[in-house]
Write an enzyme that holds these catalytic residues in place. Structure first.
Site, PDB file in Angstrom:
ATOM      1  N   HIS A 259       0.818  -1.211   0.000  1.00  0.00           N
ATOM      2  CA  HIS A 259       0.000   0.000   0.000  1.00  0.00           C
ATOM      3  C   HIS A 259       0.851   1.260   0.000  1.00  0.00           C
ATOM      4  CE1 HIS A 259      -3.771  -2.192   1.802  1.00  0.00           C
ATOM      5  NE2 HIS A 259      -3.278  -2.784   0.727  1.00  0.00           N
ATOM      6  N   GLY A 260       2.126   1.147  -0.337  1.00  0.00           N
ATOM      7  CA  GLY A 260       2.975   2.310  -0.439  1.00  0.00           C
ATOM      8  C   GLY A 260       3.662   2.667   0.864  1.00  0.00           C
TER       9      GLY A 260
END
Length: 413
Positions: A259-260
Site C-alpha cells: 500500500h505504499g
C-alpha cells in the site's frame, strides 16, 4: 574462543557491523572482548519440528547477563528452529548484544499453538541497548492460517482476533537490523515502538499482496530511525510512520506489492499525534495500492510537518500522491469535525512514473485547518493506461508548484 558454527566470513561481518553501529573509527575490537553462545549448546534441536523455545530462553538469559563488551548469540546455519511466542527482555549487561541469524526461525503452524500466550507479538525485543540482529537467515511467521480468520480459541482475555506481529521492538536504543528475510507474518513484519537511534538495512520483507494487515515496517513514538536498501513486498503499507515519530530517514526502498509508504494514520479517535522531520528518498514503488501518502482522521490534533519525498519512481501505481485529512477507510460513521491534524511543510521533488488511476495527485485537506506550504518541484506523472489523462485535485491545499505534470493549478497561494 568463537565457536565452529561461526565461519571466518561471519565473524568478520560481525565485527564490521559492530564498528558500523558504533559510528566512530575505533581500533579493532579484540576477540577477548566477545563472549559467544550457540543455541545448540543449550539443547536446541533445529529440526523445524521440536519446540526450541526453552533452549532459546536459557541461551538468552546467559547472553543478557554476560559482562562482556559484546555478547554474541549464534543461530547456526542449515538449522530450522521452531519458536513459540517469546520476548527477549533487557536491559542486558553487555555493551552490545548481537544475534547472528544464520539459520531459520519458524512460528507455530497452527493458531491453537498460541493458546495461553498473548498473541499481540510472536517474537519481541524489549529494553535492549546496543542490539544487533544480522545475518542471512530467514524468519517465517507462517501467517496464512491467520489471514482469513484472525481469532483463536482459548486466547487470553483481550487477545482474541489480534494476529501476532512477527518482530516487535520496544524501547530499544542504538540498534541495528541487517540482512535477514522475513516471510509471511500473521500481521506486520516489524514494529518499532519508543525506539531511538536504529538502522534497518538490507532486509527482505515478503508476503502476498492479498495478505491483510501485513505491514512491512511500522514506526511509532520513535526517533532517529534509518530504513535503507531493503525490498518490501507485502499486503499493506510497506512502511508506516505513526504518531510520536521524528527524524526518520527512508532511502533506497523497493516497495510492491503493498500500500505504499505512509505517514499515519494520525489523530485516530481524536488523539493528538505529532510526526516531523521525515525524509523519503530514492525509492521505487511498483503496482502499489497507493504511493506516498499522509493520512489523518478528522477530529484529531497535532501536526505532520517537515516531510519530504524526493527522487521517487512510480511504476503503475494507484493514486501515487495523496494527502488525506478525511481518512475514514471503512466509510462508516465518517463525521465532519472542526479539528484536524495540521499538515505543513511537505515537499515533493524529482518524482516520476506512471499512475493506474486518473487522479495522480490528490490533496484532500480539511476545510478548517487545511494544508500549508506544500511544494511540488519537477514532478512528472503520466498515465499507465493508454488514452487516459491524469489530473490533480486539491481541496484547501496551499503551496507552490513548478515543472509538474499534471499541472497543479489547484494549489492555493
Amino acid at each position: 574462543m568463537l565457536l565452529k558454527s561461526a565461519t571466518k566470513f561471519d565473524i568478520m561481518e560481525f565485527f564490521f557491523t559492530v564498528l558500523l553501529i558504533l559510528g566512530v573509527l575505533t581500533p579493532a575490537l579484540s576477540m577477548s572482548s566477545t563472549t559467544t553462545f550457540d543455541v545448540l549448546q543449550y539443547g536446541a534441536v533445529g529440526d523445524g519440528q521440536t519446540n526450541d523455545s526453552p533452549a532459546f530462553v536459557k541461551a538468552w538469559n546467559d547472553v543478557c547477563q554476560s559482562n562482556s563488551h559484546i555478547s554474541l548469540l549464534i543461530v547456526p546455519a542449515t538449522k530450522t528452529f521452531l519458536l513459540k511466542p517469546f520476548t527477549f527482555k533487557g536491559p542486558c549487561k553487555s555493551n552490545y548484544t548481537y544475534i547472528q541469524l544464520l539459520g531459520n526461525i519458524v512460528a507455530p503452524k497452527t493458531k491453537s499453538e498460541y493458546s495461553g500466550f498473548h498473541t499481540n507479538t510472536w517474537l519481541g525485543f524489549s529494553s535492549i541497548n546496543g542490539l544487533i540482529i544480522s545475518g542471512r537467515g530467514t524468519i517465517d511467521g507462517r501467517g496464512s492460517a491467520w489471514w482469513q480468520q484472525p481469532c483463536i480459541e482459548n486466547a487470553q482475555p483481550g487477545a482474541k482476533c489480534r494476529p501476532p506481529t512477527a518482530l516487535t521492538f520496544n524501547r530499544c536504543y542504538r540498534f541495528q537490523l541487517k540482512g535477514f528475510t522475513s516471510n509471511n507474518p500473521a500481521r506486520s513484519h516489524i514494529t518499532l515502538t519508543s525506539c531511538k537511534k536504529g538502522i534497518i538495512s538490507n532486509l527482505h520483507l515478503i508476503a502476498p499482496g492479498t495478505s491483510p494487515n501485513t505491514d512491512g515496517i511500522d514506526i511509532s513514538g520513535s526517533k532517529s530511525i534509518q530504513v535503507l536498501n531493503s525490498t518490501i513486498a507485502t499486503g499493506d503499507d510497506c512502511i508506516a510512520i505513526s504518531g510520536g515519530s521524528t527524524m526518520i530517514k527512508i532511502t533506497r526502498i523497493t516497495c510492491g506489492p503493498g500500500h505504499g509508504i505512509s505517514i499515519g494514520s494520525l489523530g485516530t479517535g481524536g488523539d493528538t499525534d505529532i510526526v516531523e522531520d521525515v525524509q523519503v528518498k530514492n525509492c521505487t514503488l511498483t503496482e502499489t495500492l497507493t504511493g506516498v501518502r499522509i493520512k489523518t482522521w478528522q477530529g484529531g490534533a497535532g501536526f505532520a510537518r517537515r516531510i519530504s519525498f524526493e527522487n521517487i519512481r512510480f511504476v503503475r501505481a494507484n493514486s501515487p500522491i495523496i494527502i488525506d485529512q478525511f481518512y475514514c477507510p471503512n466509510k462508516v460513521d465518517c463525521q465532519n469535525k472542526t479539528r484536524a491534524v495540521k499538515v505543513s511543510d511537505v515537499t515533493y521533488k524529482g518524482i516520476v512514473g506512471t499512475s493506474l488511476t486518473d487522479k495522480a495527485i490528490n490533496l484532500s485537506c480539511d476545510q478548517n485547518v487545511g494544508c500549508s506550504n506544500i511544494v511540488f518541484d519537477h514532478v512528472y506523472i503520466n498515465s499507465a493506461v493508454p488514452g487516459q489523462k491524469v489530473i490533480s485535485y486539491c481541496n484547501n491545499a496551499h503551496g507552490t508548484a513548478t515543472h509538474t505534470k499534471p499541472v497543479m493549478n489547484c494549489l492555493l497561494k
